[in-house]
Motif scaffolding. Structure first.
Motif, short mmCIF file in Angstrom:
data_model
loop_
_atom_site.label_atom_id
_atom_site.label_comp_id
_atom_site.label_asym_id
_atom_site.label_seq_id
_atom_site.Cartn_x
_atom_site.Cartn_y
_atom_site.Cartn_z
N GLY A 213 -17.26 26.55 37.84
CA GLY A 213 -18.17 27.79 37.89
C GLY A 213 -17.39 28.86 38.59
O GLY A 213 -15.93 28.86 38.72
N ASP A 214 -18.10 30.19 38.87
CA ASP A 214 -17.50 31.24 39.27
C ASP A 214 -17.29 31.13 40.99
O ASP A 214 -18.34 30.91 41.68
CB ASP A 214 -18.14 32.61 38.92
CG ASP A 214 -18.08 32.87 37.43
OD1 ASP A 214 -17.18 32.56 36.98
OD2 ASP A 214 -18.81 33.73 36.87
N TRP A 215 -16.10 31.52 41.36
CA TRP A 215 -15.86 31.78 42.79
C TRP A 215 -15.55 33.26 43.01
O TRP A 215 -14.94 33.76 42.45
CB TRP A 215 -14.52 30.68 43.24
CG TRP A 215 -15.10 29.33 43.17
CD1 TRP A 215 -15.19 28.69 42.00
CD2 TRP A 215 -15.38 28.37 44.06
NE1 TRP A 215 -15.54 27.27 42.03
CE2 TRP A 215 -15.72 27.13 43.56
CE3 TRP A 215 -15.41 28.68 45.49
CZ2 TRP A 215 -16.19 26.02 44.27
CZ3 TRP A 215 -16.01 27.53 46.21
CH2 TRP A 215 -16.23 26.37 45.71
N ARG A 216 -15.69 33.75 44.29
CA ARG A 216 -15.31 34.90 44.61
C ARG A 216 -14.12 34.70 45.78
O ARG A 216 -14.72 33.88 46.86
CB ARG A 216 -16.18 35.78 45.42
CG ARG A 216 -15.96 37.22 45.73
CD ARG A 216 -15.66 37.98 44.38
NE ARG A 216 -15.50 39.48 44.72
CZ ARG A 216 -15.07 40.37 43.87
NH1 ARG A 216 -14.59 39.98 42.61
NH2 ARG A 216 -15.18 41.61 43.91
N THR B 99 -10.27 41.26 41.06
CA THR B 99 -10.92 42.61 40.69
C THR B 99 -10.63 43.38 41.99
O THR B 99 -10.54 42.87 43.23
CB THR B 99 -12.31 42.46 40.65
OG1 THR B 99 -12.88 41.66 41.69
CG2 THR B 99 -13.00 41.95 39.37
N ALA B 100 -10.29 44.63 41.96
CA ALA B 100 -9.92 45.52 43.10
C ALA B 100 -10.97 45.73 43.81
O ALA B 100 -12.29 46.00 43.62
CB ALA B 100 -9.58 46.90 42.36
N CYS B 101 -10.63 45.73 45.20
CA CYS B 101 -11.59 46.34 46.46
C CYS B 101 -10.65 47.03 47.36
O CYS B 101 -9.39 46.93 47.48
CB CYS B 101 -12.36 45.27 46.98
SG CYS B 101 -11.11 44.06 47.57
N GLY C 142 1.42 46.72 59.77
CA GLY C 142 0.25 46.57 60.59
C GLY C 142 -1.11 46.85 60.18
O GLY C 142 -1.85 46.70 60.85
N THR C 143 -1.11 47.00 58.80
CA THR C 143 -2.43 47.00 58.15
C THR C 143 -2.87 45.92 57.54
O THR C 143 -2.01 45.42 56.71
CB THR C 143 -2.30 48.27 57.25
OG1 THR C 143 -2.37 49.71 58.27
CG2 THR C 143 -3.68 48.49 56.77
N LEU C 144 -3.96 45.58 57.68
CA LEU C 144 -4.58 44.23 57.08
C LEU C 144 -5.28 44.82 55.81
O LEU C 144 -6.24 45.65 55.91
CB LEU C 144 -5.66 43.51 57.79
CG LEU C 144 -6.19 42.38 57.25
CD1 LEU C 144 -5.03 41.24 57.01
CD2 LEU C 144 -6.96 41.67 58.14
N HIS C 145 -4.86 44.26 54.77
CA HIS C 145 -5.62 44.32 53.29
C HIS C 145 -6.37 43.30 53.05
O HIS C 145 -5.95 42.24 52.87
CB HIS C 145 -4.43 44.79 52.25
CG HIS C 145 -3.59 45.88 52.58
ND1 HIS C 145 -3.59 47.19 52.82
CD2 HIS C 145 -2.20 45.70 53.24
CE1 HIS C 145 -2.54 47.91 53.06
NE2 HIS C 145 -1.69 46.93 53.57
N THR C 146 -7.39 43.91 52.14
CA THR C 146 -8.31 42.52 51.91
C THR C 146 -8.65 42.98 50.21
O THR C 146 -9.48 43.87 50.01
CB THR C 146 -9.95 42.50 52.74
OG1 THR C 146 -9.39 42.41 53.83
CG2 THR C 146 -10.55 41.38 52.11
N ALA C 147 -8.35 41.81 49.30
CA ALA C 147 -8.57 42.10 47.99
C ALA C 147 -9.83 40.85 47.75
O ALA C 147 -9.61 39.82 47.95
CB ALA C 147 -7.45 41.73 47.17
N ALA C 148 -10.58 41.42 46.98
CA ALA C 148 -11.68 40.55 46.36
C ALA C 148 -11.28 40.10 44.94
O ALA C 148 -10.93 40.79 44.17
CB ALA C 148 -13.15 41.18 46.15
N LEU C 149 -11.13 38.70 44.79
CA LEU C 149 -10.85 38.03 43.45
C LEU C 149 -11.78 37.18 42.91
O LEU C 149 -12.30 36.47 43.83
CB LEU C 149 -9.43 37.20 43.82
CG LEU C 149 -8.09 37.99 44.65
CD1 LEU C 149 -8.56 37.58 46.19
CD2 LEU C 149 -7.08 37.60 44.18
N THR C 150 -11.95 37.20 41.50
CA THR C 150 -13.01 36.39 40.96
C THR C 150 -12.11 35.27 40.24
O THR C 150 -11.48 35.61 39.53
CB THR C 150 -13.72 37.08 40.11
OG1 THR C 150 -14.53 38.35 40.74
CG2 THR C 150 -14.68 36.42 39.17
#
Length: 325
Positions: A301-304, A23-25, A313-321
């Motif tokens: 079960g579900d994990w995030r 899922t996008a973040c 030089g930019t750090l990207h953080t994506a949340a994944l289910t």
């Protein structure tokens, strides 16, 4: 964050992979901790500028799920769950996470002070490097809408100071991941945690987004390939992640903590901790488009998952289910 042990690496020869829902973040340097699932919190400036040497490391073992939401935490105001290998305790194998801070303010940057006592009762001051750092520290909100990964500094007496971005009101769990470099536990991977309350009018728990096969974060599309391993929780499986931008393969990923992507997982409800081991070799600023991991999520079960990668030089953080079988 811990590397997989040899036995787990052998198990990863299984030919199937996990199916990961994404899922996008909005990651990177412009977002704020503690927002809804659709907006990933920022990592600290230290996380964005960490050196890029050393090898990746092994995960701890998640535990049985509880209910998702603000009341799913074991113990509040610094109280802790029984000792276990899933990171949900302040004590393990004689090591103890100690902090005077059971409550932190909301709405402004916060400082969390802590130390680790060794089995002999004295402060532990010798820590081995793990993915370029001697301590990895995570702040995770109970409904998984808040996430921060920072690298605190240690004073000579063994006191660590973690500087955090603003925390949203509610229940949080703070994890310290490290490897002692002296004493009876030398070379042992340890993950300890304590709970922290952030006072204020907490929003209602946000339901975990449904799994998807891909998501877009900061213009980058992350896609996972694999099959669901029903009934195979507890074994290590290969996991393939592809990164594209505007439909084109991304090949300019920069090293972050000695790898091209850092992946940490928390079990929905109880927040049990696991680190997913990256296996892609590092070759300068030429990472991508494919990234390989060994995923070991013992509890069904579900994990995030929080996938961190760096470009220009930019750090990207994506949340994944992910739903583990």
């Amino acid at each position: 964050m811990r590397t997989l042990r040899p036995a787990l690496l052998a198990a990863s020869a299984a030919t199937c992979a996990l199916l990961l829902g994404l899922t996008a973040c909005g990651g990177g340097s412009s977002t704020t901790a503690g927002q809804a699932h659709g907006h990933a919190p920022a990592s600290s400036p230290e996380s964005r500028t960490s050196p890029t040497a050393s090898m990746p490391s092994k995960p701890s073992m998640p535990s049985t799920p509880s209910t998702n939401g603000m009341d799913g935490m074991d113990g509040m105001d610094g109280m802790d769950a029984p000792a276990s290998a899933n990171g949900l305790s302040a004590d393990r194998d004689g090591y103890r996470l100690v902090s005077p801070d059971a409550r932190l303010p909301s709405g402004a940057p916060a400082t969390y002070r802590f130390s680790v006592t060794a089995p002999d009762g004295g402060p532990l001051t010798a820590f081995a490097l793990d993915q370029t750092q001697r301590m990895h520290f995570y702040a995770v909100r109970s409904d998984l809408t808040g996430f921060q990964h920072v690298h605190p500094g240690m004073a000579k007496d063994g006191t660590w100071t973690a500087r955090l971005a603003a925390l949203a009101p509610g229940a949080w769990r703070f994890f310290a991941s490290f490897t002692p470099d002296a004493g009876p536990g030398k070379g042992t991977d340890v993950v300890l945690s304590r709970t922290v309350t952030v006072p204020g009018a907490a929003s209602s728990p946000v339901p975990l987004p449904a799994p998807k096969t891909s998501a877009t974060v900061d213009g980058y599309t992350v896609t996972v390939k694999g099959d669901v391993m029903a009934g195979m929780a507890g074994m290590a499986h290969p996991l393939a992640v592809t990164v594209t931008r505007n439909g084109r393969p991304v090949t300019d990923l920069q090293p972050y903590l000695g790898t091209y992507a850092h992946l940490t997982a928390f079990h929905a409800g109880d927040l049990a901790f696991a680190h997913l081991h990256p296996t892609t070799a590092v070759n300068g600023d030429h990472g991508g488009p494919e990234l390989a991991f060994h995923a070991e999520l013992p509890t069904a079960g579900d994990w995030r998952l929080f996938l961190q990668f760096r470009t220009q030089g930019t750090l990207h953080t994506a949340a994944l289910t992910l739903r583990a079988g």
